[in-house]
Design a protein around this motif. Structure first.
Motif, short mmCIF file in Angstrom:
data_model
loop_
_atom_site.label_atom_id
_atom_site.label_comp_id
_atom_site.label_asym_id
_atom_site.label_seq_id
_atom_site.Cartn_x
_atom_site.Cartn_y
_atom_site.Cartn_z
N ASN A 151 25.82 -40.93 158.24
CA ASN A 151 25.58 -39.72 159.02
C ASN A 151 26.16 -39.79 160.42
N VAL A 188 40.68 -40.51 161.95
CA VAL A 188 41.83 -39.64 161.67
C VAL A 188 42.95 -39.96 162.65
N SER A 219 30.36 -40.32 162.42
CA SER A 219 31.74 -40.28 161.96
C SER A 219 32.73 -41.06 162.78
N LEU A 241 44.09 -33.06 151.64
CA LEU A 241 44.79 -32.83 152.91
C LEU A 241 45.53 -34.09 153.35
N PHE A 285 40.98 -42.09 153.25
CA PHE A 285 40.13 -41.02 153.77
C PHE A 285 38.88 -40.83 152.92
N TYR A 316 46.64 -41.44 161.66
CA TYR A 316 47.84 -40.69 161.98
C TYR A 316 48.71 -41.40 163.01
N THR A 343 34.68 -34.26 172.47
CA THR A 343 35.56 -35.02 171.59
C THR A 343 37.02 -34.72 171.89
N LEU A 370 39.38 -33.47 151.53
CA LEU A 370 39.77 -34.52 152.47
C LEU A 370 40.93 -35.31 151.89
N PHE A 422 35.07 -41.96 169.31
CA PHE A 422 34.56 -40.60 169.34
C PHE A 422 34.53 -40.10 167.91
N ASP A 423 34.05 -38.90 167.72
CA ASP A 423 33.91 -38.33 166.39
C ASP A 423 35.22 -38.35 165.62
N ILE A 424 35.14 -38.76 164.38
CA ILE A 424 36.28 -38.91 163.47
C ILE A 424 37.52 -39.49 164.14
N TYR A 440 40.10 -31.69 159.43
CA TYR A 440 39.41 -32.90 158.97
C TYR A 440 37.99 -32.94 159.52
N TRP A 441 37.87 -32.59 160.79
CA TRP A 441 36.56 -32.61 161.43
C TRP A 441 35.60 -31.67 160.70
N ILE A 445 34.30 -33.30 157.59
CA ILE A 445 33.27 -34.33 157.79
C ILE A 445 31.94 -33.66 158.13
N ALA A 448 31.08 -42.12 156.15
CA ALA A 448 30.57 -41.23 157.20
C ALA A 448 29.37 -40.46 156.68
N PHE A 449 29.41 -40.09 155.40
CA PHE A 449 28.32 -39.35 154.83
C PHE A 449 27.06 -40.19 154.77
N ILE A 482 30.53 -32.52 154.93
CA ILE A 482 29.96 -33.61 154.13
C ILE A 482 28.59 -33.97 154.65
N GLN A 483 28.44 -33.94 155.98
CA GLN A 483 27.17 -34.42 156.50
C GLN A 483 26.07 -33.41 156.41
N GLU A 504 45.34 -30.16 162.24
CA GLU A 504 44.82 -30.91 161.11
C GLU A 504 43.58 -31.69 161.50
N PHE A 505 43.52 -32.16 162.74
CA PHE A 505 42.33 -32.88 163.21
C PHE A 505 41.10 -32.00 163.08
#
Lengths: 211, 662, 307
Positions: free
Chosen positions: C151, C96, C153, B433, C140, C100, B518, B430, C91-93, B408-409, B412, C147-148, B415-416, B404-405
């Motif tokens: 630019n 999440v 995350s 989920l 979310f 969780y 990451t 998003l 770190f990136d996202i 989600y990634w 994003i 994040a958008f 989106i960007q 799921e990570f």
């Protein structure tokens, strides 16, 4: 600043879609009047000062103070507290109101490339306000909430005219005023009489009027 | 290395025949041995293919209608082959212990263990064959053998009806597949899959329609809504190891089919991507909402499989959007997330079905409202089930979270990088989920608590016993996999990255360094969580070591006559949430309310039915039945009439030939 | 280095002080003197020193649940930017993983509650599960939209709104703060979602899930729920505080925003009644609608709708 006020306006419409307390409706309408007052003040520019003073005073006085007072009076006298059983449960009503708002934003997006001299947000939010007002009329059962929905529609139309005409013609302003006055006055008059005749401001009883 | 593949399949197939030679007592062990040996060699082969990056091809020259069959194990096929082999082995290992009790009842196993290796080998072959007719034949063998495995308990009418439902659904799907493949074959002139790439490039306008046809066909096998109605009937009816095999492995062959078609389409269209994304979002939400409303242990797991197929579809949709909009990171992350979830789901869903099978063996009921307190006597099963429940809710530190990570990634990234419709679609997915994940948390806390925790809600026939060693072994292996992928996802990701490379077509796959970086930090975070949990548990142990820890009954607010029926039941637990999703679920309630000041008997009964079955399929079936009833008179049982029909046919044919030759 | 130590001290010491401020505000409104601001610390230490009473119905799940919950909230604190807008890891996202991990803690709280076989705790568990499901999508959406527009995350970058135009910034800041505040009320189980003073049937959500816990377990749970509120408050504070302030000023602003939030929570608890149970989903859905408005505004901004 103006987009912020318009967004705040749309949030009040969301609240209208979800709440069941009648006094909350009235306070929200008053808040909408105040927001419209600020929008006129900030958006108008310095061209026609007397017109500006008249419009802002009228908005604040009538929409923000007078009409809510009259409605509050009616509500207190008839002891109307809550809208208990609407046609759709409040949860789904909030979902639908949010979807109407989303659709309004979509219309804003469509309008964003058409060159208008005003903010495209105006158009989208006012359209969604008008449709939400209609939606409130459709799904609620008390007459007094129907009047609130009608007031919300009036506010939406007012917002729309602010968008399209930076300089709002005097006549339109007077027409709007007249409209509102007739609605409120007749309603105040009627509601008292309906209370005596039918013992309850519920549209279910009005269907007895059909042939 | 390539010499390991075909002999491996042969060894598995021979297991069917060898098992016929042994007595019932040893059939399970013998079959597992053959499947294990074959699976081992095939896994090594597949792993090698993935790591080396070179596909392996075999060509079998068969007689004319089929022609030359090319079996190519490329990256995608190798990936699927790897986990199909491993999971099939765990399933057969589990069956050794599970089938023991049926032997005491006097059922015969011959048919069952004959078809088990047939099904496993057909699944392995179906993901590698690249010839249309051979693919369809093996697909059919897979459906038929799984049917025979499913109806093992066919003395129960429910099971048999579920089996027939499954068979019909599979054949409706196959019709779509045959039509799709026929169109492609005719246009390309050959039966080989590779030739279809040219068809898609030349006939652009056909792409969308063909994709829908193939989606309908493969989606029936996978379980996308609205083709899912066979799933909740078939999985509860099958024996647990077959449920695990079907839910964990077989429905993924449907996903394989969809992915294979995608690899054949050089330029995916926007329509395809949004189509899959929307249907998957709906599938996910619908699946888990229905899972909340069920009371049958295995039906809940079946609907949850539908939800997870939805999540996989969301990942595929994201990847397709990346291909259509040409955003490379979106493509890699989306397909990686989908493939991760394919593997993760096969592991934890079969684990859950196996644990459910253990519960069924101990209590002989599937109605969770009657269970409770099983953790006291079935500690191992409870721990296995807890692993599965944590993994399926997508919680760290287990593997469900990793899939799921990635998805989600990918959102994003979408989106960007994109235009407004893409941004809106990504934000909506998003939220979707996140909502699906939160709902599955409700579902599995419900399931675990009602079945294992608290007090038993009814008395069981026989004392509850733990599962046997073979069953434990299979489940321990799956738990280890779950923890390994969850705590060290980098290694699994390397395998998946090799498989995702196939979606780039001609573009060379640049090493996505940012993903590895990451992933490293993610692993650190998850490890910190695990270590901190252990730390707090240790702290609690140290704090309580010298203190007075006494036992007492649960606080009951002074109520003296409480019994185990006063606990929360599954309907109660899910009802606050179910009220909010009423449009998706059709709950029928029968209430006999308590009356009077000292009420006597009162009852509440609720049942749910699938809205697609109730409103679309059943009325359609009724209409078809009415129409076909008009022709009933043809089949009147009189043999002489049948001979007359044959004679009439001969006469008509002769007339036609005479007319045609004129 | 100093920043890291300051953050560690913040995580360990501040949450209980936060609870103390809320209680003090409530007593102010009630016309009482109220407990001292440091009373929660005394309660915490007292609980740690006590033994425990374990119900016979429970199993090892009940024993490990509070520890795992506390661990999950502490681990989630790794990613949130704290004093001086610095976080331990980013770190990136990572948001999440944040969401969780909190959900994992919630999972264990729920099964720990169901383990006791009590209908009280079952009621609280089912409501908690249902309401938290409604909070997730909104969270979310907000973070995705942020994040958008920024630019980037990861949490620490998202909270840095300095690259956004001032017009848009006001809207985003105000709306996100309102939405996250609603989330704070929902996740921290405060009025109008839940009443932390009682565990009567009308108000049973969080407090009732921990009825059977005692001793160190109860201490862990107290700390975990306070820390959860502080973390969400930190998100609000980070959105409000601009990024280019001197670290000391930014830290002072950070703590004062937290104290303001505590006072606000206390005031709301004293002045409002808890919502009827059937109205709570609407209240939480309101947060989702605000999130939708935020994302729509941001999307419109990018496509040129906001001039």
């Amino acid at each position: 600043m103006i987009p912020f006020l318009i967004i705040l306006f749309s949030l009040t419409m969301l609240y209208l879609g979800a709440t069941s307390r009648v006094e909350a409706y009235i306070k929200t309408l008053a808040l909408q009047g105040v927001i419209l007052f600020f929008i006129i003040l900030l958006d108008y520019g310095t061209e026609n000062i007397p017109n500006l003073i008249f419009l802002s005073a009228e908005t604040l006085a009538v929409k923000g103070v007078l009409i809510p007072l009259v409605l509050m009076n009616v509500v207190r006298k008839n002891d109307i507290k809550r809208e208990i059983e609407p046609n759709i449960p409040f949860f789904f009503s909030l979902i639908i109101t949010s979807s109407i708002l989303a659709w309004g934003f979509y219309i804003s997006w469509l309008m964003s490339d058409v060159a208008i001299s005003a903010h495209p947000f105006f158009f989208g939010v006012s359209i969604s306000t008008i449709v939400t007002g209609l939606f409130i009329i459709i799904t609620r059962k008390k007459i007094i909430t129907h009047i609130m929905g009608f007031m919300a529609m009036e506010n939406g139309i007012f917002l729309l005219t602010l968008a399209i005409a930076k300089e709002m013609p005097f006549i339109v302003a007077i027409g709007v005023l007249l409209d509102i006055f007739i609605a409120v006055y007749l309603l105040g008059f009627l509601v008292n009489k309906i209370q005596d005749a039918f013992a309850g401001v519920h549209i279910g009883t009005l269907t007895k009027l059909k042939d | 290395m390539t010499s390991l593949y075909l002999p491996g399949i042969f060894v598995i197939l021979s297991g069917s025949f060898i098992s016929l030679l042994f007595p019932d007592k040893m059939k399970g062990a013998v079959t597992s041995l053959c499947i294990g040996a074959g699976a081992a060699s095939i896994s090594v082969f597949a792993f090698n293919v993935l790591m080396s990056g070179e596909p392996a091809t075999f060509i079998l020259n068969l007689s004319e209608p089929i022609g030359a069959v090319r079996i190519t194990v490329d990256m995608l096929s190798a990936f699927f082959t790897l986990f199909i082999a491993i999971m099939s082995f765990t399933s057969s290992l589990y069956s050794i212990g599970y089938m023991k009790e049926y032997r005491d009842k006097g059922k015969t196993f011959a048919a069952h263990f004959f078809f088990l290796p047939v099904m496993v080998s057909s699944m392995l072959l179906v993901v590698a064959v690249q010839n249309v007719l051979a693919f369809l034949i093996i697909w059919e063998i897979m459906s038929l053998s799984s049917f025979f495995l499913l109806v093992f308990n066919n003395e129960k009418e429910e099971t048999f009806k579920a089996g027939i439902n499954y068979l019909v659904a599979m054949h409706v799907g196959v019709i779509f597949l045959i039509s799709g493949f026929t169109i492609l074959s005719i246009n390309s002139g050959s039966q080989d899959f590779n030739s279809f790439k040219a068809v898609f490039t030349e006939h652009n306008e056909l792409t969308n329609i063909l994709f829908i046809i193939f989606f309908a066909g493969f989606g029936t096998k996978a379980g996308f809504v609205p083709f899912h109605t066979w799933l909740p009937r078939a999985h509860p009816a099958a024996p647990s190891h077959i449920s695990g095999l079907m839910s964990g492995v077989m429905i993924k062959t449907g996903i394989y089919g969809i992915l294979r078609i995608i690899t054949l389409i050089p330029e995916p269209t926007f329509f395809m991507a949004y189509f899959i994304l929307l249907i998957s979002l709906f599938t996910g939400i619908f699946g888990i909402a229905n899972a909340l409303a069920q009371k049958n242990l295995k039906k809940i797991l079946a609907y949850s499989s539908i939800e997870n197929i939805g999540i996989i579809g969301i990942g595929i949709g994201a990847g397709l959007l990346g291909l259509a909009y040409n955003i490379e990171s979106l493509t890699i992350l989306g397909f990686s997330g989908a493939l991760f979830h394919v593997v993760n789901h096969s592991i934890f869903k079969s684990l859950l079905f196996f644990a459910a099978g253990g519960v069924y063996k101990a209590t002989h009921i599937l109605n969770i409202e009657k269970m409770g307190g099983l953790i006291k006597s079935m500690k191992f099963s409870a721990v296995f089930f807890l692993f599965g429940a944590l993994a399926i809710s997508g919680l760290p530190p287990f593997n469900g979270f990793i899939g799921e990570f990635f998805i989600y990634w990918s959102m994003i990234q979408g989106i960007q990088g994109g235009t407004v419709p893409l941004i809106v679609a990504m934000i909506v997915s998003l939220a979707g989920l996140a909502f699906i994940g939160a709902m599955s948390l409700i579902c599995f806390t419900n399931l675990f608590s009602i079945v294992f925790l608290g007090n038993p809600r009814s008395t069981f026939h026989s004392p509850v016993t733990e599962v046997t060693a073979a069953m434990k072994g299979a489940m321990i292996f799956q738990c280890v996999l779950i923890a390994a992928i969850g705590l060290a996802p980098v290694y699994a990701f390397k395998i998946i990255l090799a498989a995702v490379g196939i979606f780039h077509g001609a573009d060379p796959l640049t090493e996505p360094v940012f993903i590895f970086n990451t992933l490293g930090s993610l692993t650190t975070g998850i490890l910190i969580f695990t270590v901190t949990s252990a730390g707090f548990i240790l702290l609690r142990f140290l704090l309580l070591r010298n203190k007075n820890v006494s036992q007492f009954k649960t606080w009951d607010c002074g109520y003296q006559r409480g019994n185990s029926r006063m606990q929360y039941s599954s309907s109660s637990f899910t009802s606050p949430f179910l009220k909010l999703v009423k449009p998706l679920i059709n709950v029928k309630e029968k209430i006999r309310e308590p009356e009077g000041l000292f009420p006597g008997y009162a009852s509440y009964k609720s049942s749910t039915e699938d809205i697609f079955e109730a409103w679309i399929i059943n009325p359609a079936i009724k209409v078809i039945e009415k129409f076909l009833n008009l022709f009933r008179w043809i089949q009147n049982g009189n043999t002489q009439h049948y001979i007359l029909y044959g004679l009439i046919f001969l006469i008509l044919t002769t007339i036609w030939i005479m007319a045609a030759s004129k | 280095m100093i920043g890291t130590i300051a953050n560690i001290l913040f995580i360990i010491l501040f949450p209980l002080f936060f609870t103390g401020c809320i209680n003090r505000t409530k007593s102010f409104w009630g016309g009482r003197q109220g407990p001292s601001l440091f009373q929660p610390y005394r309660d915490f230490v007292k609980l740690l020193k006590k033994g425990a009473v374990i119900s016979r119905t429970t199993s090892f799940i009940f024993a490990m649940a509070p520890s795992v919950t506390a661990a999950s909230v502490v681990s989630a604190a790794l990613f949130v930017p704290l004093l001086g807008k610095t976080s331990f890891m980013s770190f990136d996202i990572d948001f999440v993983l944040f969401a969780y991990m909190l959900a994992a803690g919630k999972f264990f709280t729920i099964i720990g509650a169901m383990d006791t076989g009590s209908s009280f705790e079952g009621m609280g568990a089912s409501r908690e599960a249902a309401f938290s499901a409604l909070v997730e999508p909104g969270f979310f959406i907000i973070l995705g939209s942020l994040a958008f527009i920024v630019n980037a995350s990861s949490f620490s970058e998202i909270m840095n709104l300095s690259s956004v135009s001032p017009d848009l910034r006001i809207i985003i800041t105000v709306l996100s703060s309102i939405a996250l505040f609603i989330m704070l009320l929902a996740e921290g189980c405060r009025v109008p979602v839940d009443d932390p003073n009682t565990h009567l049937e009308l108000t049973m959500i969080h407090e009732v899930m921990v009825l059977d816990n005692s001793g160190p377990d109860l201490a862990f749970i107290m700390y975990a729920s306070a820390l959860k509120m502080v973390l969400i408050g930190s998100l609000i504070a980070n959105i409000i505080i601009p990024a280019d302030l001197h670290p000391l000023i930014s830290a002072a602003a950070f703590i004062s925003i937290h104290l303001t939030i505590a006072a606000l929570i206390g005031t709301i608890e004293s002045l409002l009644a808890r919502l009827r149970m059937t109205h709570i989903p609407q209240f939480i859905l309101y947060m989702n609608s605000i999130a939708m408005v935020i994302s729509a505004v941001i999307v419109l901004y990018v496509s040129g709708g906001l001039r």
